[in-house]
Design an enzyme around this catalytic site. Structure first.
Site, mmCIF file in Angstrom:
data_model
loop_
_atom_site.group_PDB
_atom_site.id
_atom_site.type_symbol
_atom_site.label_atom_id
_atom_site.label_comp_id
_atom_site.label_asym_id
_atom_site.label_seq_id
_atom_site.Cartn_x
_atom_site.Cartn_y
_atom_site.Cartn_z
ATOM 1 C CG PHE A 10 48.155 40.089 108.865
ATOM 2 C CD1 PHE A 10 47.499 41.297 108.706
ATOM 3 C CD2 PHE A 10 49.439 39.963 108.351
ATOM 4 C CE1 PHE A 10 48.101 42.362 108.053
ATOM 5 C CE2 PHE A 10 50.059 41.013 107.696
ATOM 6 C CZ PHE A 10 49.389 42.222 107.544
ATOM 7 C CG ASP A 11 41.760 37.541 112.510
ATOM 8 O OD1 ASP A 11 41.663 36.350 112.864
ATOM 9 O OD2 ASP A 11 40.822 38.183 112.006
ATOM 10 C CG PHE A 12 42.543 34.050 107.174
ATOM 11 C CD1 PHE A 12 43.418 34.361 106.153
ATOM 12 C CD2 PHE A 12 41.326 33.464 106.855
ATOM 13 C CE1 PHE A 12 43.090 34.100 104.820
ATOM 14 C CE2 PHE A 12 40.990 33.190 105.537
ATOM 15 C CZ PHE A 12 41.873 33.507 104.518
ATOM 16 C CG ASP A 13 38.180 33.484 109.103
ATOM 17 O OD1 ASP A 13 37.767 33.161 107.985
ATOM 18 O OD2 ASP A 13 38.789 32.699 109.865
#
Length: 221
Positions: A10-13
């Protein structure tokens, strides 16, 4: 034979964490402190997902390297100060979906352009840290998104193949990073990128709800 997904990066932001307000506010305060030309919310949001140096280079193409360093230091200081007033939250459905994916035996990791220390704090505060097997921050790689290094480094650390990996993010750079590493990709529409930008990056999937990942992991892709 197509593989089932065993690892999700996953990306976070803008993907797991709703940090737009924090990032835009911090960026505008940093710009003001260094007396740089004003940038509006959409302009600041457009660089979310890039390493800090890349954010300032994109917003101010003629900026000097020395000023980029000072701006980055200021940004980190102000962001930490703002966390006391503006606490980012996980997007709706994120906590329950990560719990369900984890229960299914899917390995979950994060590859982000923010620092690993920041990721550690934010994932803990959002109640998702227990579901994440690896945090990879900007300080863990030499070449950031859209280069494939964050994905390749994750695959090496977790002992998975790209063919059984799904990269999930809200920005075109996330999709490009995954594709450049040979992984499958999924764009999400609730973050900072536009659906048009995501489609141009050509992910295998685009979803409007994080719960839809529970269907995707049952496919052979």
């Amino acid at each position: 034979m197509p593989n089932k997904i065993k690892l999700i990066i996953f990306d976070f932001d803008g993907t797991l964490g709703d940090t737009r307000r924090n990032i835009v506010t911090t960026m505008q305060m940093t710009i003001a402190e260094h007396q740089l030309p004003y940038r509006n919310e959409d302009e600041c949001a457009s660089v979310i997902g890039l390493p800090l140096a890349g954010c300032f280079k994109t917003l101010f193409p003629n900026i000097q390297e020395e000023l980029i360093t000072r701006c980055s230091e200021t940004y980190r200081r102000i962001f930490n100060e703002n966390l006391k007033k503006i606490q980012p939250q996980a997007f709706p459905g994120v906590v329950d979906t990560l719990a369900a994916l984890h229960q299914k035996g899917i390995v979950l990791t994060i590859a982000s352009s923010r620092s690993r220390n920041s990721l550690t704090e934010l994932t803990h505060n959002m109640g998702i840290a227990d579901y994440i097997s690896l945090l990879l921050g900007a300080d863990d790689v030499k070449e950031a998104k859209p280069k494939p290094e964050p994905v390749l480094k994750t695959l090496a650390a977790m002992h998975f193949d790209a063919s059984e990996t799904l990269v999930v993010g809200d920005m075109a750079v996330d999709i490009m990073m995954g594709a450049n590493a040979g992984a499958k990709t999924c764009g999400v529409t609730w973050g900072n990128g536009t659906e048009e930008e995501l489609k141009e990056a050509r992910p295998e999937f685009i979803i409007d709800r994080i719960e839809d990942l529970l269907k995707i992991v049952n496919y052979r892709i």
